[in-house]
Write a protein that holds these residues in place. Sequence first.
Motif, PDB file in Angstrom:
ATOM      1  N   PHE A  70      32.045  15.905  49.961  1.00 20.81           N
ATOM      2  CA  PHE A  70      31.039  16.550  49.110  1.00 20.81           C
ATOM      3  C   PHE A  70      30.977  15.757  47.808  1.00 20.81           C
ATOM      4  CE2 PHE A  70      29.282  19.378  45.991  1.00 20.81           C
ATOM      5  CZ  PHE A  70      28.365  20.151  46.680  1.00 20.81           C
ATOM      6  N   VAL A  71      29.767  15.373  47.396  1.00 25.80           N
ATOM      7  CA  VAL A  71      29.594  14.439  46.274  1.00 25.80           C
ATOM      8  C   VAL A  71      28.710  15.023  45.177  1.00 25.80           C
ATOM      9  CG1 VAL A  71      28.682  12.182  45.579  1.00 25.80           C
ATOM     10  CG2 VAL A  71      29.847  12.433  47.768  1.00 25.80           C
ATOM     11  N   ALA A  79      22.420  12.525  43.484  1.00 24.17           N
ATOM     12  CA  ALA A  79      23.761  12.143  43.934  1.00 24.17           C
ATOM     13  C   ALA A  79      23.684  11.357  45.234  1.00 24.17           C
ATOM     14  CB  ALA A  79      24.633  13.381  44.110  1.00 24.17           C
ATOM     15  N   ALA A  80      22.766  11.750  46.132  1.00 29.04           N
ATOM     16  CA  ALA A  80      22.616  11.041  47.404  1.00 29.04           C
ATOM     17  C   ALA A  80      22.114   9.616  47.175  1.00 29.04           C
ATOM     18  CB  ALA A  80      21.656  11.803  48.318  1.00 29.04           C
ATOM     19  N   ILE A  81      21.176   9.453  46.252  1.00 25.22           N
ATOM     20  CA  ILE A  81      20.658   8.119  45.934  1.00 25.22           C
ATOM     21  C   ILE A  81      21.779   7.257  45.347  1.00 25.22           C
ATOM     22  CG2 ILE A  81      19.108   6.863  44.389  1.00 25.22           C
ATOM     23  CD1 ILE A  81      17.118   9.231  44.803  1.00 25.22           C
ATOM     24  N   GLY A  82      22.609   7.850  44.497  1.00 25.21           N
ATOM     25  CA  GLY A  82      23.748   7.119  43.963  1.00 25.21           C
ATOM     26  C   GLY A  82      24.740   6.740  45.041  1.00 25.21           C
ATOM     27  N   ALA A  83      24.978   7.650  45.986  1.00 27.60           N
ATOM     28  CA  ALA A  83      25.898   7.363  47.091  1.00 27.60           C
ATOM     29  C   ALA A  83      25.360   6.227  47.958  1.00 27.60           C
ATOM     30  CB  ALA A  83      26.111   8.622  47.929  1.00 27.60           C
ATOM     31  N   LEU A  84      24.062   6.228  48.214  1.00 20.81           N
ATOM     32  CA  LEU A  84      23.454   5.144  48.997  1.00 20.81           C
ATOM     33  C   LEU A  84      23.729   3.789  48.341  1.00 20.81           C
ATOM     34  CD1 LEU A  84      19.922   6.539  49.975  1.00 20.81           C
ATOM     35  CD2 LEU A  84      21.821   6.068  51.528  1.00 20.81           C
ATOM     36  N   ARG A  85      23.557   3.729  47.036  1.00 20.56           N
ATOM     37  CA  ARG A  85      23.768   2.447  46.345  1.00 20.56           C
ATOM     38  C   ARG A  85      25.231   2.023  46.406  1.00 20.56           C
ATOM     39  NH1 ARG A  85      21.187  -0.943  42.956  1.00 20.56           N
ATOM     40  NH2 ARG A  85      22.547  -2.247  41.667  1.00 20.56           N
ATOM     41  N   ALA A  86      26.146   2.975  46.137  1.00 18.80           N
ATOM     42  CA  ALA A  86      27.566   2.640  46.134  1.00 18.80           C
ATOM     43  C   ALA A  86      28.008   2.112  47.495  1.00 18.80           C
ATOM     44  CB  ALA A  86      28.391   3.858  45.738  1.00 18.80           C
ATOM     45  N   LEU A 112      38.337  15.003  49.594  1.00 22.22           N
ATOM     46  CA  LEU A 112      36.963  14.658  49.957  1.00 22.22           C
ATOM     47  C   LEU A 112      35.933  15.252  49.002  1.00 22.22           C
ATOM     48  CD1 LEU A 112      37.196  14.959  53.844  1.00 22.22           C
ATOM     49  CD2 LEU A 112      36.848  12.873  52.504  1.00 22.22           C
ATOM     50  N   LEU A 113      36.384  15.945  47.963  1.00 23.33           N
ATOM     51  CA  LEU A 113      35.477  16.446  46.924  1.00 23.33           C
ATOM     52  C   LEU A 113      35.361  15.361  45.856  1.00 23.33           C
ATOM     53  CD1 LEU A 113      36.759  20.127  46.582  1.00 23.33           C
ATOM     54  CD2 LEU A 113      34.774  19.300  47.872  1.00 23.33           C
ATOM     55  N   ILE A 114      34.256  14.626  45.896  1.00 24.37           N
ATOM     56  CA  ILE A 114      34.066  13.457  45.025  1.00 24.37           C
ATOM     57  C   ILE A 114      33.209  13.862  43.831  1.00 24.37           C
ATOM     58  CG2 ILE A 114      33.229  11.088  44.896  1.00 24.37           C
ATOM     59  CD1 ILE A 114      33.565  10.944  47.963  1.00 24.37           C
ATOM     60  N   ALA A 115      33.854  14.042  42.698  1.00 23.40           N
ATOM     61  CA  ALA A 115      33.177  14.551  41.505  1.00 23.40           C
ATOM     62  C   ALA A 115      32.482  13.439  40.734  1.00 23.40           C
ATOM     63  CB  ALA A 115      34.184  15.261  40.607  1.00 23.40           C
ATOM     64  N   SER A 116      31.618  13.854  39.784  1.00 23.04           N
ATOM     65  CA  SER A 116      30.918  12.923  38.894  1.00 23.04           C
ATOM     66  C   SER A 116      31.205  13.280  37.448  1.00 23.04           C
ATOM     67  CB  SER A 116      29.404  12.995  39.118  1.00 23.04           C
ATOM     68  OG  SER A 116      29.047  12.514  40.393  1.00 23.04           O
ATOM     69  N   GLU A 117      31.228  12.264  36.593  1.00 22.01           N
ATOM     70  CA  GLU A 117      31.335  12.535  35.165  1.00 22.01           C
ATOM     71  C   GLU A 117      30.109  13.287  34.676  1.00 22.01           C
ATOM     72  OE1 GLU A 117      33.738  12.217  33.163  1.00 22.01           O
ATOM     73  OE2 GLU A 117      35.135  11.008  34.326  1.00 22.01           O
TER      74      GLU A 117
END
Length: 337
Positions: free
Chosen positions: A182-183, A252-259, A216-221
Motif C-alpha cells: 500500500f503506497v 501516488a500511482a503515477i509516482g510509483a510508475l516512475r520509481a 509493505l505499507l510504503i509511506a510518503s513524506e
Amino acid sequence: MGGVRLQDVAALAGVSMKTVSNVVHDYPHVSDKMRTRVQAAIDELGYRPNLMGRRLATGRTGLIALAFASVEIPYFAELARVVSAAAHRRGYRVLLEETDATLDGERAVVSSSEAGMVDGVLFQPSTMTSQEIAQHRSDLPMVILGEGAAPLSIDRVMVDNVIAAHEATAHLAALGRTRIGFVGHERDGLSATSVQRIMGYQRALEEAGLTPDPALLIASEAVSAAGAVAGVGAAVDGGLVFDALVCRDDLAAIGALRALRERGIAVPGQVAITGWDNIHMSAVTFPSLTTIAPDLTALAERALAMLEERISGFGGIGRHEIVGHKLVVRESTGQPE
C-alpha cells in the motif's frame, strides 16, 4: 460601467425587469431568443448583479462556496468542475476556497468569514475534528464531503473507502499477486482517508489468505506524486519485495510508475498497480492506470440537493449518505485470467 441597474438593462433590451431577472438567474423558461436579447444588453452595459442587494431582496446571494485543501490536487480540480456544472443547473455560482489543509484555513470556512457572501458551503475537511465542525455557525448551511470528520448534526456525502480499497486489493489478489503493498499514506499521522483505505486493503488481504505485512505499507513524506517516487524508490533500493501496489490515489500511482520504471521494473509484468480517483491523466499514463472511480456526478448532485434543503430551512438531523464507485481496469493490472 459603474452603477448600472437592472432597470437599465430592461430599458435597453425593451423587456420587463422580471425578464432580466429571469435571465440573470438562468431560469429555464426564458426563450433562447429573449435570453440572447437580454444578454446582449447585459454585455453592452457591463451589468453585474449586486449580491448584497439580491440578498436583501430575496434572502439569498445565489453563491455557494466549495472548500477543500488545494486546487493543485487533481481530484479537487475535477470535483470543482463537476460541482460548478451541477450548481449552475440549479441557478447557483460557486466560489472556490482553498484551505491548504490547515486548521486556520478550515476554521475560516466554518466561521463568520462567509457571512453575507454565500448561501451555503460544501466543505471537504482535512484537519478539523468532528467536534469543532459541529460548533460552526448554525446559520450557515453546510454539507460535508468525503471521509473526514463529520458530526451527526451536519449532512455528509462520501464514497465507501473501505469497500473500494477492498475491491482494488481483491482485484490484485485475483491476479495471483501475493506481495501486495500500500503506497502513499502520510508518514506522520494518518488522515481519515488513509485509515479507511488501509482498512479495506487489510481486509481484502486477509480474505485472500494473505498475511498483512507492515513492511509493505510504503509511506510518503507528502501526499504527492513526488512523495511516492521517493517512497517506492527507497523501498525497492532497500530490498523490499512486492508484486503489486494499491496506491492511495492516482498521484501516488503515477509516482510509483516512475520509481519502478527508473529501476527497470515492468508494470504490470513484475508489479501490478492500482490508483484512486480516476483523474483524467490516469487514462493516458504509460501504462494506463487501473483505478477507483468515485461517482463525482452523484456526489455533487446529492450534496447540492441537501444544501438547497438546508438553505430553504430544513433543520433535521444530519444525513450521512454514500454514493457509488467502480473499479476501472486498465493496463497497469490487466484482467484476472
